[in-house]
Design a protein around this motif. Structure first.
Motif, PDB file in Angstrom:
ATOM      1  N   ARG A  13       0.868  -1.211  -0.013  1.00 22.72           N
ATOM      2  CA  ARG A  13      -0.025   0.129   0.093  1.00 22.72           C
ATOM      3  C   ARG A  13       0.980   1.272  -0.009  1.00 22.72           C
ATOM      4  O   ARG A  13       1.792   1.325   0.793  1.00 22.72           O
ATOM      5  N   ARG A  14       0.304   2.397  -0.712  1.00 21.24           N
ATOM      6  CA  ARG A  14       1.142   3.519  -0.879  1.00 21.24           C
ATOM      7  C   ARG A  14       0.101   4.530  -1.093  1.00 21.24           C
ATOM      8  O   ARG A  14      -1.016   4.279  -1.888  1.00 21.24           O
ATOM      9  N   SER A  15       0.333   5.781  -0.591  1.00 18.12           N
ATOM     10  CA  SER A  15      -0.503   6.810  -0.827  1.00 18.12           C
ATOM     11  C   SER A  15       0.032   7.452  -2.069  1.00 18.12           C
ATOM     12  O   SER A  15       1.313   7.627  -2.405  1.00 18.12           O
ATOM     13  N   LEU A  17       0.092  11.340  -3.778  1.00 19.78           N
ATOM     14  CA  LEU A  17      -0.560  12.542  -3.281  1.00 19.78           C
ATOM     15  C   LEU A  17      -1.509  13.130  -4.183  1.00 19.78           C
ATOM     16  O   LEU A  17      -1.716  12.978  -5.422  1.00 19.78           O
ATOM     17  N   GLN A 137      -5.195   9.231  -0.710  1.00 20.85           N
ATOM     18  CA  GLN A 137      -4.514   9.938   0.068  1.00 20.85           C
ATOM     19  C   GLN A 137      -5.277  10.428   1.211  1.00 20.85           C
ATOM     20  O   GLN A 137      -6.216  11.125   1.091  1.00 20.85           O
ATOM     21  N   TRP A 138      -5.064  10.137   2.552  1.00 24.32           N
ATOM     22  CA  TRP A 138      -5.577  10.551   3.650  1.00 24.32           C
ATOM     23  C   TRP A 138      -4.766  11.718   4.306  1.00 24.32           C
ATOM     24  O   TRP A 138      -3.833  11.728   4.634  1.00 24.32           O
ATOM     25  N   VAL A 139      -5.481  12.958   4.129  1.00 26.97           N
ATOM     26  CA  VAL A 139      -4.999  14.207   4.636  1.00 26.97           C
ATOM     27  C   VAL A 139      -5.865  14.774   5.657  1.00 26.97           C
ATOM     28  O   VAL A 139      -7.018  14.399   5.509  1.00 26.97           O
ATOM     29  N   THR A 140      -5.351  15.586   6.502  1.00 22.17           N
ATOM     30  CA  THR A 140      -6.138  16.654   7.319  1.00 22.17           C
ATOM     31  C   THR A 140      -6.031  17.967   6.866  1.00 22.17           C
ATOM     32  O   THR A 140      -7.034  18.545   6.904  1.00 22.17           O
ATOM     33  N   GLU A 141      -4.774  18.354   6.651  1.00 20.63           N
ATOM     34  CA  GLU A 141      -4.581  19.705   6.290  1.00 20.63           C
ATOM     35  C   GLU A 141      -5.127  20.793   7.159  1.00 20.63           C
ATOM     36  O   GLU A 141      -5.394  20.510   8.400  1.00 20.63           O
ATOM     37  N   ALA A 162     -11.677  13.225  10.971  1.00 18.68           N
ATOM     38  CA  ALA A 162     -10.792  12.506  11.079  1.00 18.68           C
ATOM     39  C   ALA A 162      -9.720  12.638  10.018  1.00 18.68           C
ATOM     40  O   ALA A 162      -8.458  12.218   9.771  1.00 18.68           O
ATOM     41  N   ARG A 177       8.848   4.231  -0.297  1.00 24.71           N
ATOM     42  CA  ARG A 177       9.137   5.313   0.682  1.00 24.71           C
ATOM     43  C   ARG A 177       9.934   4.759   1.915  1.00 24.71           C
ATOM     44  O   ARG A 177       9.651   3.572   2.177  1.00 24.71           O
ATOM     45  N   ARG A 179      10.679   3.744   5.325  1.00 24.91           N
ATOM     46  CA  ARG A 179       9.700   3.359   6.502  1.00 24.91           C
ATOM     47  C   ARG A 179      10.373   3.400   7.841  1.00 24.91           C
ATOM     48  O   ARG A 179      11.692   3.181   7.805  1.00 24.91           O
TER      49      ARG A 179
HETATM   50  C1  LIG Z   1      -4.576  11.254  10.336  1.00 30.67           C
HETATM   51  C2  LIG Z   1      -3.552  11.562   9.037  1.00 30.67           C
HETATM   52  C3  LIG Z   1      -3.565  12.698   8.724  1.00 30.67           C
HETATM   53  C4  LIG Z   1      -2.607  13.109   7.654  1.00 30.67           C
HETATM   54  N1  LIG Z   1      -2.563  14.263   7.052  1.00 30.67           N
HETATM   55  C5  LIG Z   1      -1.733  14.750   6.051  1.00 30.67           C
HETATM   56  C6  LIG Z   1      -1.408  15.815   5.443  1.00 30.67           C
HETATM   57  O1  LIG Z   1      -2.460  16.933   5.934  1.00 30.67           O
HETATM   58  N2  LIG Z   1      -0.789  16.136   4.471  1.00 30.67           N
HETATM   59  C7  LIG Z   1      -0.104  15.286   4.028  1.00 30.67           C
HETATM   60  O2  LIG Z   1       0.800  15.426   3.095  1.00 30.67           O
HETATM   61  N3  LIG Z   1      -0.147  14.033   4.685  1.00 30.67           N
HETATM   62  C8  LIG Z   1      -0.800  13.661   5.326  1.00 30.67           C
HETATM   63  N4  LIG Z   1      -0.930  12.502   6.014  1.00 30.67           N
HETATM   64  C9  LIG Z   1      -0.025  11.596   5.439  1.00 30.67           C
HETATM   65  C10 LIG Z   1      -0.506  10.776   4.157  1.00 30.67           C
HETATM   66  O3  LIG Z   1      -1.896  10.345   4.277  1.00 30.67           O
HETATM   67  C11 LIG Z   1       0.319   9.520   3.838  1.00 30.67           C
HETATM   68  O4  LIG Z   1       0.153   8.670   4.755  1.00 30.67           O
HETATM   69  C12 LIG Z   1       1.874   9.940   3.516  1.00 30.67           C
HETATM   70  O5  LIG Z   1       2.025  10.581   2.682  1.00 30.67           O
HETATM   71  C13 LIG Z   1       2.544   8.545   3.510  1.00 30.67           C
HETATM   72  O6  LIG Z   1       2.436   7.869   2.497  1.00 30.67           O
HETATM   73  P1  LIG Z   1       2.010   6.368   2.660  1.00 30.67           P
HETATM   74  O7  LIG Z   1       0.733   6.208   3.186  1.00 30.67           O
HETATM   75  O8  LIG Z   1       2.342   5.840   1.155  1.00 30.67           O
HETATM   76  O9  LIG Z   1       3.036   5.887   3.742  1.00 30.67           O
HETATM   77  C14 LIG Z   1      -1.772  12.117   6.955  1.00 30.67           C
HETATM   78  C15 LIG Z   1      -1.860  10.835   7.807  1.00 30.67           C
HETATM   79  C16 LIG Z   1      -2.794  10.479   8.699  1.00 30.67           C
HETATM   80  C17 LIG Z   1      -3.072   9.302   9.010  1.00 30.67           C
END
Ligand SMILES: Cc1cc2nc3c(=O)[nH]c(=O)nc-3n(C[C@H](O)[C@H](O)[C@H](O)COP(=O)(O)O)c2cc1C
Length: 191
Positions: A13-15, A17, A137-141, A162, A177, A179
């Motif tokens: 699994r990878r996010s 952007l 991709q899961w972000v909060t920003e 969340a 990436r 880890r």
């Molecule tokens: C609760 C939560 C909030 C996140 N918020 C952001 C964010 O605002 N901006 C961002 O670039 N990555 C954010 N991330 C990280 C990305 O979702 C992602 O996990 C990261 O870019 C790494 O990639 P990967 O999932 O392939 O390891 C957040 C992750 C979590 C669990």
């Protein structure tokens, strides 16, 4: 799906952007499958302490206009370029799903457990999107933590975001990436 296929998906699994996303995104049926997976997380007490806010089509730009206004209020010296980015923020992906943690404070199940359950719902969205061949991709920003945006979303008193999960496709596969070290995080208690 064999258990190996599932395990391989979990291990790889990878996010992607949000900035690197493009069409297509999930259709109605696929979106339903994703939300069904999110709704299937462990949930102590059968509370369902989460809600899903789907942003798609024109509604992404409509929400972007709200983000831009709010950002301008917060950062009164923001450049026109930054403000335009806010306006376009939700247009980065074909679909954005906001997941809230909406705990029941009166319930005997601790709020912490209910919050973890909402986090699990976010993770299931990532995995279900991946299973369907999409990127996510899961972000909060900043807007996940903004009181005024919470009001726009009509969150309940104890409800908070969340995360926002961007889902779509990509023209650029992400590379691996670095880890954190797994072994450093494993405790075989008592050994
Ligand atoms: C609760 C939560 C909030 C996140 N918020 C952001 C964010 O605002 N901006 C961002 O670039 N990555 C954010 N991330 C990280 C990305 O979702 C992602 O996990 C990261 O870019 C790494 O990639 P990967 O999932 O392939 O390891 C957040 C992750 C979590 C669990």
């Amino acid at each position: 799906m064999s258990s190996n296929t599932l395990l391989n998906a979990l291990h790889s699994r990878r996010s992607v952007l949000a900035n690197n996303m493009c069409e297509p995104g999930p259709n109605d049926e696929e979106l339903h499958d994703i939300l069904k997976a999110a709704h299937r997380v462990p949930d102590h007490g059968k509370i369902g302490p989460w809600r899903f806010f789907v942003f798609r089509g024109d509604k992404r730009a409509e929400f972007g206009a709200i983000l831009k206004l709010r950002f301008a209020q917060k950062e009164n010296s923001a450049s026109a370029k930054l403000l335009e980015f806010e306006a376009q923020r939700f247009m980065r992906a074909p679909i954005v799903i906001g997941v809230s943690s909406n705990p029941n404070l009166q319930h005997k199940v601790p709020v912490w457990e209910q919050e973890l359950s909402a986090g699990a719902a976010c993770q299931n969205i990532l995995l279900a999107a991946q299973a369907l061949g999409f990127k996510a991709q899961w972000v909060t920003e900043w807007y996940a933590f903004d009181e005024d945006i919470n009001k726009v979303l009509e969150l309940n008193e104890n409800e908070r975001m969340a995360g926002f999960i961007y889902i779509g496709s990509t023209k650029e596969e992400p590379s691996e990436r670095v880890r954190p070290d797994l072994n450093e995080r494993i405790i075989h208690w008592g050994e």
